[in-house]
Design an enzyme around this catalytic site. Structure first.
Site, PDB file in Angstrom:
ATOM      1  CE1 TYR A 141     -93.370  28.545  89.643  1.00 35.12           C
ATOM      2  CE2 TYR A 141     -93.748  26.591  88.302  1.00 35.12           C
ATOM      3  CZ  TYR A 141     -93.174  27.839  88.465  1.00 35.12           C
ATOM      4  OH  TYR A 141     -92.423  28.389  87.455  1.00 35.12           O
ATOM      5  CD  GLU A 148     -96.414  34.802  88.968  1.00 36.44           C
ATOM      6  OE1 GLU A 148     -95.753  34.831  87.906  1.00 36.44           O
ATOM      7  OE2 GLU A 148     -96.017  34.191  89.987  1.00 36.44           O
TER       8      GLU A 148
END
Length: 217
Positions: A141, A148
């Site tokens: 994560y 991102e």
């Protein structure tokens, strides 16, 4: 088994297969000595199909097909949806090494998650898959979120230069919009978003793996 469960079985099975195939393509890409700026054409179509299909998961939550929170599902789907759009529209964003680490984090996470869901519907989840589901996010994560943000950051100058999707006033709708500033605020939203989703997964980890540990004592 109900029709809804048959549908979810098919959906989760298809997603697991799709993300597993994307992961395989990325590994083979680098195994064959190719570069990070050549990975986009390899995964483009599959990434779009399977990532955009995840919008259905918000509907699954809203109509009660699954018990997951519609809000947390929406947050996860929205962030990936926007990032995927950026990768489609701004080529420089999908040529950075962060795009590769992002796809690796996404594909490994989703391959585990959808296989977990498929096994859950069948009522038989292997312990190693349960552990992966609620442990792998600890590493994947943060990698995915950082990747991102880097992908979006590299897209910002080009979005500003081309004024992508910019709407200036005056106009008949009396409305102005800057995709450049939208993306900046979207990136800032990762600060509370990361905390909410990560702590949610920590709670789920304690709930599921904590219960497993208690049973073994």
């Amino acid at each position: 088994m109900s029709i809804g469960k048959y549908y979810l079985l098919a959906y989760n099975g298809a997603q697991a297969s799709g993300w597993g195939y994307i992961l395989t393509l990325v590994i083979l890409h680098y195994f064959n000595g190719r570069k990070e700026n050549e990975i986009w054409p390899v995964v483009q179509q599959l990434l779009i199909y399977f990532q955009f299909a995840a919008v259905l998961e918000v509907l699954h939550s809203l109509v009660g097909l699954v018990k997951t929170s519609a809000f947390t599902t929406f947050m996860q789907v929205l962030s990936r949806f926007v990032v995927t759009i950026v990768c489609i529209l701004i080529p420089i964003s999908n040529q950075h090494i962060a795009f590769t680490t992002m796809i690796l984090a996404w594909s490994i996470t989703e391959f585990i998650r959808y296989n977990f869901y498929t096994c859950s519907i069948n009522g038989k989840v292997p312990h190693f898959l349960l552990w992966l589901r609620y442990s792998s996010f600890l590493i994947l994560y943060p990698i995915g979120v950082a990747s991102e943000l880097i992908v979006c950051f590299y897209a910002l100058p080009e979005i500003e230069r081309t004024r992508l999707w910019a709407i200036d006033m005056p106009n008949s709708l009396n409305f102005a919009f800057s995709f450049h500033f939208f993306l900046i605020f979207f990136m800032l939203g990762y600060i509370p978003g990361f905390y909410i989703l990560f702590t949610h997964m920590l709670f789920q980890r304690k709930r599921h793996l904590g219960a497993t540990k208690q049973k073994t004592h």
